[in-house]
Structure formats: structure tokens, C-alpha cells
Design a protein around this motif. Sequence first.
Motif, short mmCIF file in Angstrom:
data_model
loop_
_atom_site.label_atom_id
_atom_site.label_comp_id
_atom_site.label_asym_id
_atom_site.label_seq_id
_atom_site.Cartn_x
_atom_site.Cartn_y
_atom_site.Cartn_z
N MET A 1 -5.77 0.60 -0.70
CA MET A 1 -4.92 -0.56 -0.45
C MET A 1 -3.48 -0.11 -0.47
N ARG A 2 -2.69 -0.66 0.41
CA ARG A 2 -1.27 -0.33 0.43
C ARG A 2 -0.45 -1.61 0.43
N GLY A 3 0.64 -1.59 -0.27
CA GLY A 3 1.54 -2.73 -0.28
C GLY A 3 2.51 -2.61 -1.44
N SER A 4 3.77 -2.83 -1.18
CA SER A 4 4.81 -2.78 -2.21
C SER A 4 4.83 -1.45 -2.96
N GLY A 5 4.52 -0.36 -2.26
CA GLY A 5 4.55 0.93 -2.91
C GLY A 5 3.35 1.21 -3.79
N ILE A 6 2.34 0.37 -3.75
CA ILE A 6 1.15 0.54 -4.57
C ILE A 6 0.03 1.06 -3.68
N ILE A 7 -0.61 2.13 -4.13
CA ILE A 7 -1.77 2.66 -3.42
C ILE A 7 -2.91 2.68 -4.42
N ALA A 8 -3.98 1.98 -4.11
CA ALA A 8 -5.12 1.89 -5.01
C ALA A 8 -6.35 2.52 -4.37
N VAL A 9 -7.03 3.36 -5.14
CA VAL A 9 -8.28 3.94 -4.69
C VAL A 9 -9.39 3.10 -5.30
N THR A 10 -10.20 2.51 -4.43
CA THR A 10 -11.28 1.64 -4.91
C THR A 10 -12.48 2.47 -5.35
N PRO A 11 -13.34 1.92 -6.22
CA PRO A 11 -14.52 2.66 -6.67
C PRO A 11 -15.46 3.07 -5.53
N GLU A 12 -15.44 2.34 -4.43
CA GLU A 12 -16.32 2.64 -3.31
C GLU A 12 -15.83 3.83 -2.50
N SER A 13 -14.60 4.22 -2.68
CA SER A 13 -14.00 5.31 -1.91
C SER A 13 -14.50 6.66 -2.40
N LEU A 14 -14.72 7.57 -1.49
CA LEU A 14 -15.09 8.93 -1.86
C LEU A 14 -13.96 9.61 -2.64
N LEU A 15 -12.75 9.16 -2.43
CA LEU A 15 -11.60 9.72 -3.13
C LEU A 15 -11.63 9.43 -4.62
N ALA A 16 -12.41 8.46 -5.03
CA ALA A 16 -12.45 8.06 -6.44
C ALA A 16 -12.90 9.21 -7.34
N THR A 17 -13.66 10.16 -6.80
CA THR A 17 -14.13 11.27 -7.62
C THR A 17 -13.13 12.41 -7.70
N ASP A 18 -12.07 12.37 -6.91
CA ASP A 18 -11.09 13.44 -6.88
C ASP A 18 -9.68 12.88 -7.04
N LYS A 19 -9.47 12.10 -8.09
CA LYS A 19 -8.21 11.41 -8.29
C LYS A 19 -7.04 12.37 -8.51
N GLY A 20 -7.30 13.52 -9.10
CA GLY A 20 -6.23 14.49 -9.31
C GLY A 20 -5.64 14.96 -7.99
N SER A 21 -6.50 15.31 -7.03
CA SER A 21 -6.02 15.77 -5.72
C SER A 21 -5.31 14.65 -4.97
N VAL A 22 -5.83 13.44 -5.07
CA VAL A 22 -5.20 12.30 -4.41
C VAL A 22 -3.79 12.09 -4.96
N LEU A 23 -3.65 12.16 -6.28
CA LEU A 23 -2.33 11.98 -6.89
C LEU A 23 -1.35 13.06 -6.46
N LYS A 24 -1.81 14.29 -6.40
CA LYS A 24 -0.92 15.38 -5.97
C LYS A 24 -0.48 15.17 -4.53
N TYR A 25 -1.39 14.76 -3.67
CA TYR A 25 -1.06 14.49 -2.27
C TYR A 25 -0.03 13.37 -2.16
N LEU A 26 -0.27 12.28 -2.89
CA LEU A 26 0.65 11.14 -2.84
C LEU A 26 2.03 11.49 -3.38
N ALA A 27 2.07 12.30 -4.42
CA ALA A 27 3.36 12.69 -5.00
C ALA A 27 4.16 13.53 -4.02
N ILE A 28 3.49 14.39 -3.27
CA ILE A 28 4.18 15.20 -2.26
C ILE A 28 4.65 14.32 -1.11
N LYS A 29 3.78 13.43 -0.69
CA LYS A 29 4.09 12.54 0.44
C LYS A 29 5.23 11.58 0.10
N ASN A 30 5.31 11.16 -1.14
CA ASN A 30 6.33 10.20 -1.59
C ASN A 30 7.20 10.84 -2.66
#
Length: 96
Positions: free
Chosen positions: A2-31
Motif C-alpha cells: 500500500m502506498r500513500g502519505s509516505g507510508i508503504i505497508a507490506v501485507t501478510p499475503e505478499s511474498l515480501l513479508a518473509t524478507d522484510k530486511g531486504s525490503v527495508l534496505k531497498y526502500l531506504a535507498i529509494k527514499n
Amino acid sequence: EMRGSGIIAVTPESLLATDKGSVLKYLAIKNDQEATIFIGDGGTDLPSLDAHDVVAWYYALEGSVFAKALETQRMPHSTYRNFHDIRLELEEIKAS
């Protein structure tokens, strides 16, 4: 995701939910001009600790396994009982 107001949420149904560390690193670089804050409520959020070098602050559900891990590892964090607690704290930071 989900995106909105600078908030990005990974839902439990997402495959990304198992790799939250990598997702956070990607988002930190992107933003890279914005602080990365992570809000977790349990054991499935432990992989986010792999990104401790890019997370400015963690929020953890009071009494959760995640909160205990943050405390044990001395990570910068606050605990919350509900999202209202987080909102109030962020408003205080914004006002200062």
C-alpha cells in the motif's frame, strides 16, 4: 503493498513479508531523503532487524516477541498498544 502519505505497508499475503530486511534496505535507498520507520507486532517482524543500519526507529507492539528482541539487541525503539500511540508520538516529534 500500500502506498500513500509516505507510508508503504507490506501485507501478510505478499511474498515480501518473509524478507522484510531486504525490503527495508531497498526502500531506504529509494527514499534516502526520508527517515525509515518500521512498525511491527510479532515474531514475523524479526527479519526487519537485518536492516537496523537503515531504520531510524522501530515501533513494536508492547509485550511482543519483537519488542523483546529490540530490547535485547538495544535497538532504538518505542512500544505501542495501538496505532493511536504511534500517531501521538510522531505528532510530538513533528511539532518539535
